[in-house]
Design an enzyme around this catalytic site. Structure first.
Site, short mmCIF file in Angstrom:
data_model
loop_
_atom_site.label_atom_id
_atom_site.label_comp_id
_atom_site.label_asym_id
_atom_site.label_seq_id
_atom_site.Cartn_x
_atom_site.Cartn_y
_atom_site.Cartn_z
N ALA A 1 0.79 -1.21 0.01
CA ALA A 1 -0.19 0.05 0.03
C ALA A 1 0.93 1.41 0.12
O ALA A 1 0.18 2.24 -0.24
CB ALA A 1 -1.00 -0.09 1.37
N PRO B 1 3.19 4.55 -0.64
CA PRO B 1 2.96 5.63 0.41
C PRO B 1 1.47 5.73 0.40
O PRO B 1 1.08 6.99 1.12
CB PRO B 1 3.68 6.77 -0.34
CG PRO B 1 3.54 6.70 -1.92
CD PRO B 1 3.61 5.07 -2.05
N ASP C 1 -1.19 -3.85 -5.58
CA ASP C 1 -0.65 -3.01 -6.48
C ASP C 1 0.95 -3.38 -6.37
O ASP C 1 1.56 -3.15 -5.38
CB ASP C 1 -1.10 -1.57 -6.08
CG ASP C 1 -0.46 -0.69 -7.03
OD1 ASP C 1 -0.22 -0.91 -8.29
OD2 ASP C 1 0.23 0.39 -6.44
N CYS D 1 2.70 -0.94 -12.51
CA CYS D 1 2.81 0.32 -13.45
C CYS D 1 3.75 -0.08 -14.33
O CYS D 1 4.65 0.71 -14.59
CB CYS D 1 3.10 1.56 -12.54
SG CYS D 1 4.67 1.45 -11.75
N1 SAM Z 1 -0.06 1.24 -3.86
C1 SAM Z 1 0.82 2.11 -3.68
C2 SAM Z 1 0.43 3.59 -3.97
O1 SAM Z 1 -0.54 3.64 -4.83
O2 SAM Z 1 0.69 4.73 -3.33
C3 SAM Z 1 2.19 1.77 -4.31
C4 SAM Z 1 2.92 0.43 -4.07
S1 SAM Z 1 4.34 0.39 -4.99
C5 SAM Z 1 3.92 0.14 -6.55
C6 SAM Z 1 4.63 -1.33 -4.51
C7 SAM Z 1 4.84 -1.57 -2.99
O3 SAM Z 1 5.24 -2.84 -2.66
C8 SAM Z 1 6.25 -0.63 -2.23
O4 SAM Z 1 5.56 0.17 -1.27
C9 SAM Z 1 6.94 -1.85 -1.72
O5 SAM Z 1 7.53 -1.37 -0.34
C10 SAM Z 1 6.11 -2.88 -1.65
N2 SAM Z 1 6.68 -4.21 -1.51
C11 SAM Z 1 7.92 -4.78 -1.95
N3 SAM Z 1 7.85 -6.15 -1.81
C12 SAM Z 1 6.93 -6.30 -0.90
C13 SAM Z 1 6.67 -7.55 -0.10
N4 SAM Z 1 7.37 -8.71 -0.39
N5 SAM Z 1 5.65 -7.55 0.41
C14 SAM Z 1 4.68 -6.57 0.55
N6 SAM Z 1 4.80 -5.34 -0.09
C15 SAM Z 1 6.15 -5.33 -0.85
#
Ligand code: SAM
Length: 465
Positions: free
Chosen positions: A114, A116, A182, A235
């Protein structure tokens, strides 16, 4: 190409996928500047009312009724209305996943990756602040940034966890009506905005991301209740991370189907034929947003549904909590003196975690053993014999519920508004103690008046904005 150096292997791949003509249109779009968008916080202000007072020029986003492109050169993140949480600055294509998941008020909804918090704020508004919304991420710094964004948004029904999706799935399997994944990705849709995304791109990075995404999708799916909904979004344009991850998942999870997404101007279809071997035809139901077809940076969105079951797993009863007497006394005194005797949350939902007082969402799940960073609406901190109200309390109050003598309204263009946000003390007569500072009637934060001077309690992170 003028202005944007793309990795040569990326160019070859994309030209092969799109064909020379469409690739030229895509490349031309990348040579333009990135799109800036804002999404209105309908928990605080109606869309029409915001349009009427918006400090910048707006054009609608066809797939999001609360979303707009900013069409002048304004910097919406710098305006006091942003500090008041009236909108979230977001790429218009990133407004698609929450609209597709379409959560309803009262449901249980989980945002697995989720931070930021862009899509979480969108889900919270669609839920009209009712039900339970869990916002999770694994990265501590990003979770911290997200809690600031969510405090500003002023939703009162969000629980923030900092966990791996696997641990959430072990605890909360089958409990959520709707889940959003996401996923972290190779970020090809960030190329216009972020030179770092272009630098770190490589075919190996795509493979690494796809491996992680497969695991995350498997775990996210375990959290969906029978008959519930799952949105997978990225994205990036790489089919390995989009249709490829879904094809792998569908082959192992016959209980999930890919569902059609209502068409919107500029929405393009999923491309199962770009996989080797081609993926299932149902993947055509997924949606691709391309920068040469919509005014946005680009996204991939797929909607999945889990088959209903005769008897979905029962939700565990909410744990009983008792409020310590000292917390009760301090909160009651604060409500009497500052909130005119009107408690903003029912007594039975109040709970203390550490030294913080919260209003917990009505039927919150048992989170024992999980890393929880927010337990609902943070009301304030219990200090020795005194209560300090939280920024999150101010930003989710509606100003009229606070007695006039405890409010100080400033206008957006008053220089004292910026001074307050930068933490400066300001002369203003009135009763001693806590004051809700508002901008054009919308809460900005707390101040504490001593001897006719209001000391700003705007959090430090706001000053950076
Ligand atoms: N949904 C967010 C928004 O709309 O602001 C953007 C999310 S970004 C595309 C992907 C997120 O996945 C990052 O914040 C990252 O920290 C998280 N992430 C990376 N590896 C992960 C894991 N193993 N489990 C959960 N989250 C993870």
């Amino acid at each position: 190409m003028p202005g944007l150096a793309l990795p040569p292997v990326f160019v070859d791949r994309m030209r092969a996928f799109l064909g020379p003509e469409e690739f030229a249109a895509y490349q031309a779009a990348l040579a333009q500047g990135p799109q800036v968008g804002v999404r209105v916080n309908t928990l605080k202000i109606a869309v029409d009312a915001f349009r009427a007072r918006a400090p910048f020029a707006l054009a609608p986003v066809p797939w999001c009724p609360s979303g707009f492109r900013v069409t002048d050169r304004a910097r919406p993140g710098k305006h006091p209305y942003h500090a008041a949480g009236l909108y979230y600055v977001q790429d218009p294509s990133a407004m698609a996943p929450a609209e597709v998941l379409a959560p309803r008020p009262g449901e249980w909804v989980l945002d697995v990756a989720a931070a930021p918090g862009g899509k979480t704020t969108h889900l919270a508004a669609l839920m009209q602040g009712q039900g339970l919304l869990v916002a999770n991420d694994v990265q501590p710094k990003r979770v911290h940034e997200m809690t600031n964004n969510l405090d500003r948004w002023g939703a009162t029904h969000i629980v923030v966890t900092q966990e791996t999706p696997a641990r959430l799935a072990r605890r909360w399997a089958g409990l959520f009506d709707r889940v959003l994944l996401d996923a972290p990705c190779s970020g090809e849709g960030m190329f216009r905005k972020d030179p770092a995304a272009r630098r770190i791109w490589s075919p190996r990075h795509i493979q690494r991301c796809a491996r992680l995404q497969r695991t995350l999708l498997r775990d996210a799916a375990r959290l969906v209740r029978p008959g519930g909904w799952l949105v997978y979004s990225t994205c990036t344009f790489a089919p390995e991370e989009n249709e490829g991850v879904l094809a792998h998942f569908l082959a192992r999870h016959p209980e999930f189907t890919v569902e059609p997404i209502p068409s919107r101007p500029g929405f393009d279809r999923g491309r199962p034929e770009w996989l080797h071997p081609p993926g299932p035809p149902s993947l055509r139901h997924a949606v691709r947003l391309w920068p040469h077809k919509v005014a946005g940076e680009g996204h991939f969105v797929a909607l999945l549904r889990r088959a209903p079951a005769d008897a979905p797993p029962p939700r565990p009863p909410a744990p009983r909590r008792t409020l310590p007497a000292e917390a009760r006394r301090l909160w009651r005194a604060f409500v009497e003196t500052v909130l005119g005797g009107r408690p903003p949350a029912p007594w039975e939902r109040l709970a203390v975690f550490g030294n913080r007082l919260y209003a917990v969402p009505p039927d919150a799940p048992d989170w024992q053993g999980l890393k929880v960073r927010r337990f609902g609406w943070w009301l304030g901190t219990l200090k020795t014999r005194r209560f300090e109200p939280a920024h999150a309390l101010a930003l989710a109050l509606s100003a009229e519920t606070v007695p006039a003598e405890r409010r100080w309204n400033l206008t957006a263009d008053d220089p004292r508004t910026r001074a307050y946000l930068h933490g400066e003390p300001l002369p203003h007569p009135g009763p001693e103690g806590w004051v809700l500072v508002t901008v054009d009637g919308y809460p900005l934060g707390w101040g504490k008046r001593v001897g006719g001077v209001v000391k700003s309690h705007a959090p430090r992170w706001l000053r950076r904005i």
